[in-house]
Structures are given as structure tokens and as C-alpha cells.
Design a protein around this motif. Structure first.
Motif, mmCIF file in Angstrom:
data_model
loop_
_atom_site.group_PDB
_atom_site.id
_atom_site.type_symbol
_atom_site.label_atom_id
_atom_site.label_comp_id
_atom_site.label_asym_id
_atom_site.label_seq_id
_atom_site.Cartn_x
_atom_site.Cartn_y
_atom_site.Cartn_z
ATOM 1 N N VAL A 100 31.467 39.644 48.215
ATOM 2 C CA VAL A 100 30.812 39.561 46.906
ATOM 3 C C VAL A 100 31.124 40.841 46.144
ATOM 4 N N SER A 101 31.822 40.689 45.022
ATOM 5 C CA SER A 101 32.256 41.870 44.280
ATOM 6 C C SER A 101 31.415 42.101 43.050
ATOM 7 N N ALA A 102 31.560 43.291 42.488
ATOM 8 C CA ALA A 102 30.980 43.647 41.198
ATOM 9 C C ALA A 102 32.044 44.395 40.402
ATOM 10 N N ALA A 103 31.795 44.538 39.119
ATOM 11 C CA ALA A 103 32.651 45.283 38.172
ATOM 12 C C ALA A 103 33.819 44.477 37.642
ATOM 13 N N ALA A 104 34.168 43.359 38.269
ATOM 14 C CA ALA A 104 35.159 42.413 37.755
ATOM 15 C C ALA A 104 36.412 43.124 37.247
ATOM 16 N N SER A 105 36.963 42.675 36.110
ATOM 17 C CA SER A 105 38.226 43.233 35.627
ATOM 18 C C SER A 105 38.044 44.566 34.918
ATOM 19 N N PHE A 106 36.975 44.692 34.138
ATOM 20 C CA PHE A 106 36.743 45.940 33.409
ATOM 21 C C PHE A 106 35.286 46.040 32.976
ATOM 22 N N ASP A 107 34.365 45.704 33.861
ATOM 23 C CA ASP A 107 32.944 45.718 33.518
ATOM 24 C C ASP A 107 32.390 47.129 33.351
ATOM 25 N N TRP A 108 33.043 48.101 33.958
ATOM 26 C CA TRP A 108 32.601 49.494 33.812
ATOM 27 C C TRP A 108 33.778 50.301 33.285
ATOM 28 N N PRO A 109 34.079 50.177 32.002
ATOM 29 C CA PRO A 109 35.251 50.861 31.458
ATOM 30 C C PRO A 109 35.234 52.364 31.675
ATOM 31 N N ALA A 110 34.055 52.977 31.627
ATOM 32 C CA ALA A 110 33.967 54.425 31.810
ATOM 33 C C ALA A 110 34.382 54.857 33.203
ATOM 34 N N GLY A 111 34.376 53.931 34.143
ATOM 35 C CA GLY A 111 34.803 54.253 35.500
ATOM 36 C C GLY A 111 36.306 54.396 35.630
ATOM 37 N N GLY A 112 37.033 53.949 34.606
ATOM 38 C CA GLY A 112 38.485 54.076 34.641
ATOM 39 C C GLY A 112 39.141 53.002 35.493
ATOM 40 N N TYR A 113 40.461 53.126 35.606
ATOM 41 C CA TYR A 113 41.251 52.069 36.252
ATOM 42 C C TYR A 113 40.951 51.933 37.744
ATOM 43 N N THR A 114 40.422 52.984 38.375
ATOM 44 C CA THR A 114 40.064 52.881 39.792
ATOM 45 C C THR A 114 38.957 51.867 40.024
ATOM 46 N N HIS A 115 38.181 51.572 38.983
ATOM 47 C CA HIS A 115 37.062 50.644 39.119
ATOM 48 C C HIS A 115 37.326 49.326 38.398
ATOM 49 N N MET A 116 38.589 49.026 38.141
ATOM 50 C CA MET A 116 38.972 47.766 37.516
ATOM 51 C C MET A 116 39.843 46.971 38.478
ATOM 52 N N ALA A 117 39.680 45.647 38.484
ATOM 53 C CA ALA A 117 40.436 44.829 39.439
ATOM 54 C C ALA A 117 40.825 43.489 38.823
ATOM 55 N N PRO A 118 41.646 43.495 37.776
ATOM 56 C CA PRO A 118 42.060 42.213 37.194
ATOM 57 C C PRO A 118 42.958 41.392 38.112
ATOM 58 N N GLY A 119 43.530 42.012 39.132
ATOM 59 C CA GLY A 119 44.440 41.284 40.019
ATOM 60 C C GLY A 119 43.819 40.763 41.295
ATOM 61 N N ASP A 120 42.478 40.792 41.405
ATOM 62 C CA ASP A 120 41.843 40.445 42.680
ATOM 63 C C ASP A 120 42.052 38.993 43.093
ATOM 64 N N VAL A 121 41.876 38.057 42.159
ATOM 65 C CA VAL A 121 42.036 36.642 42.522
ATOM 66 C C VAL A 121 43.502 36.337 42.823
ATOM 67 N N ALA A 122 44.409 36.911 42.042
ATOM 68 C CA ALA A 122 45.840 36.715 42.304
ATOM 69 C C ALA A 122 46.221 37.269 43.667
ATOM 70 N N LEU A 123 45.631 38.381 44.058
ATOM 71 C CA LEU A 123 45.929 38.962 45.367
ATOM 72 C C LEU A 123 45.437 38.053 46.491
ATOM 73 N N LEU A 124 44.243 37.513 46.348
ATOM 74 C CA LEU A 124 43.735 36.591 47.368
ATOM 75 C C LEU A 124 44.561 35.312 47.425
ATOM 76 N N ASP A 125 45.224 34.966 46.318
ATOM 77 C CA ASP A 125 46.100 33.795 46.307
ATOM 78 C C ASP A 125 47.286 33.938 47.256
ATOM 79 N N THR A 126 47.593 35.134 47.684
ATOM 80 C CA THR A 126 48.689 35.327 48.644
ATOM 81 C C THR A 126 48.255 34.996 50.066
ATOM 82 N N LEU A 127 46.964 34.754 50.255
ATOM 83 C CA LEU A 127 46.416 34.433 51.575
ATOM 84 C C LEU A 127 45.977 32.973 51.613
ATOM 85 N N ASP A 128 45.831 32.454 52.817
ATOM 86 C CA ASP A 128 45.488 31.043 52.996
ATOM 87 C C ASP A 128 43.993 30.864 53.206
ATOM 88 N N GLY A 129 43.463 29.788 52.626
ATOM 89 C CA GLY A 129 42.149 29.317 53.032
ATOM 90 C C GLY A 129 40.951 29.952 52.364
#
Length: 305
Positions: A100-129
Motif C-alpha cells: 500500500v503506497s502513498a504520495a503517488a506520482s507527485f502528491d508531495w511536490p516539495a519532497g522532490g523527485y525522490t518522493h515521486m513515483a510515476p513509473g510504479d505501475v509500469a514497473l510492476l507490469d514487468t512482473l507476473d500476477g
């Protein structure tokens, strides 16, 4: 209105009380919400500290003993940083867990790119199931969290966001919902993108499908919609643009079709800004979506004229 993440700790705390298999694994982030739960269930609420690889590894170990672990932190620390553990400790070992994640793609902009994850669903797409839930409202988040924990030993990702639609809808953890019907194209709105899509297409003759469970992709719903609305499809996703393009193409592989994938762009935006500014910069506000959807569907009309 409370946020999706505000619902997370109370819902999972109730699940800890109801089901002795449920456990929670944290990496500092979100720990305050489980203070009382830890008092009641000290052996099933574990904070591993700022060790995200261990977070996933510990969840995997719990799963292998028959428990149903729920692991939580920011998306960039839950999917990206410990991806090897997600791939091996969970996937390779067939160990089920709920991430269960939080902060999504850019929910905390002040946190900078370390706290952004627009590629999370695409990354999980490389795995099965993996099942992937993308709620668009706190009520939906509560429903989908319960579905995720109750899903036997499946691997489930629940993507929570501060972005929200004005009202929740009756989601079932499986199918897309038909929100509007038309005859000049299909627009699939994922999670918190629905309100912007409805505003953008208010007087356009398109079918709007609402997707809160995006994996498995509901190919049957897209095929049914395209049978009457045509096979021009626009995907509007709150993560990396084009993440579901291949899934839509596969759903319509036996018919001529066009797919436009809209979402977060690949270019890194280096100014902190606000959430609404990031949405506009990526073309995900209602005005930009209207322009892009209209241009795409108008192109189809011109080509067929």
C-alpha cells in the motif's frame, strides 16, 4: 473530506482485530497511525526502520509462514527502491502480500523527485500476477483495501493518492464501471482522473469507463464499450503515460483501432510547485484533456471522411 491515506490505518487496524493472519510492516512512514494497533497486536505490527528492502523481505517472510502482510510507505520507497525484493522475495517465491503506497506520482511536490513515483505501475507490469488497485476516492480506497487483504495469498498493490474525485463509486475490485455512454470513442479514466475526464468530455459523444482496478486490465469492458462507441480509445492515467496502452491494444487486437495514452510525462519537472501545477504541466487538467481528446477523436472523423 479525509484522504485515502487517512482511511488506511483505521481500516487496516480493524482488519488486524478481525483476522489473526493480518500483519502490518512499516518503514517509519505512517507508523504514528498504528500506535494503538501496535499496543494491541505487538507481534503483528512491525516497524523495520528506514530499511525499505527489509520492509519487503520481512513481508515476504511473514507471507511464507501463512500470514497476510500489509506493507506501507511512499510509492518510490515501496516499489522502486526495493524492486529486486519485490521481484524475488515476493514474485519468485510466490509469496503473497499487500503493498500500500502513498504520495503517488507527485502528491508531495516539495519532497522532490525522490518522493515521486510515476513509473510504479509500469514497473510492476514487468512482473507476473500482480493485482493493482488505483482508487479515486477515500470510500473506494477503503473498499479496495478490504478486497486486497481478503484476496487469499495474491500479490496486490494499492496506490493511494491525495488526489481525489468528489464522490466515490461502487467499485468491486475487478471491473471497470461505465459512467457515460457515447458513440464517438471510449475514454478510460483511472482512479482520481475521473472528475477531470468527465469535465473535459461533458458535451463530447464518448463513452467514459472508470477504472479503479487496472490490473488485471478489464479487456471485456473495453471490448463491450468499443462495440457501440467505436475503437478509438483514450487512456487517462495518473501515472506514466502509456502504461496501459499495450493492455488496450491486446484487448482490441482482432479489430482495427487507435489508442492514445495520456498520463504523466517522462520529462522530470524540476520545480516543486503544487499538485495542480504538475497536473497542468503534464496535460492532465480538464482543459488540456479536452484539447487532447478532441484533437484525437476529430482526427478519426477526418480520416474516415
Amino acid at each position: 473530506m479525509d484522504s485515502m491515506r487517512d482511511r488506511f490505518a483505521p481500516v487496516v487496524t480493524r482488519l488486524l482485530d478481525e483476522d489473526p493472519r493480518v500483519a502490518v510492516v512499516l518503514a517509519v512512514v505512517g507508523a504514528d497511525g498504528f500506535t494503538e494497533a501496535r499496543r494491541r497486536h505487538p507481534d503483528r505490527v512491525v516497524d523495520v526502520g528506514i530499511r525499505e528492502q527489509l520492509l519487503v523481505g520481512a513481508a515476504s517472510g511473514m507471507a511464507l509462514t501463512g500470514m497476510r502482510p500489509v506493507a506501507h510507505t511512499f510509492a518510490s520507497f515501496l516499489v522502486e527502491r526495493p524492486f529486486e525484493q519485490v521481484k524475488l522475495d515476493l514474485g519468485h517465491q510466490d509469496a503473497g502480500a499487500v503493498l500500500v503506497s502513498a504520495a503517488a506520482s507527485f502528491d508531495w511536490p516539495a519532497g522532490g523527485y525522490t518522493h515521486m513515483a510515476p513509473g510504479d505501475v509500469a514497473l510492476l507490469d514487468t512482473l507476473d500476477g500482480w493485482t493493482v488497485h488505483v482508487p479515486g476516492h477515500p470510500d473506494e480506497a477503503e473498499t479496495l483495501l478490504r478486497h486486497a487483504v481478503a484476496a487469499g495469498d495474491d500479490k496486490v498493490y494499492v496506490r493511494l493518492s491525495l488526489q481525489s474525485n468528489a464522490a466515490g463509486r461502487p467499485v468491486d475490485g475487478q471491473r471497470f464501471l461505465t459512467v457515460r455512454e457515447g458513440r464517438a470513442g471510449v475514454v478510460v479514466a483511472a482512479g482520481p482522473m475521473l472528475d477531470a475526464v468527465l469535465a473535459a468530455t461533458e458535451d463530447l459523444d464518448v463513452t467514459v469507463l472508470y477504472a479503479t482496478t487496472v490490473r488485471p486490465f478489464d479487456a471485456a469492458a473495453l471490448r463491450r464499450a468499443s462495440a457501440t462507441a467505436g475503437t478509438d480509445v483514450v487512456l487517462v492515467e495518473p501515472y506514466l503515460a502509456g502504461t496501459s496502452t499495450a493492455a488496450a491494444n491486446d484487448a482490441l487486437a482482432d479489430v482495427p483501432h487507435r489508442v492514445l495514452g495520456l498520463g504523466v510525462g517522462r520529462a522530470e519537472l524540476r520545480r516543486y510547485g503544487r499538485i495542480d501545477e504538475h497536473l497542468a504541466a503534464h496535460g492532465l487538467d480538464a482543459r488540456s484533456l479536452r484539447e487532447r481528446i478532441t484533437r484525437f477523436t476529430a482526427g478519426a472523423v477526418s480520416a474516415g471522411a
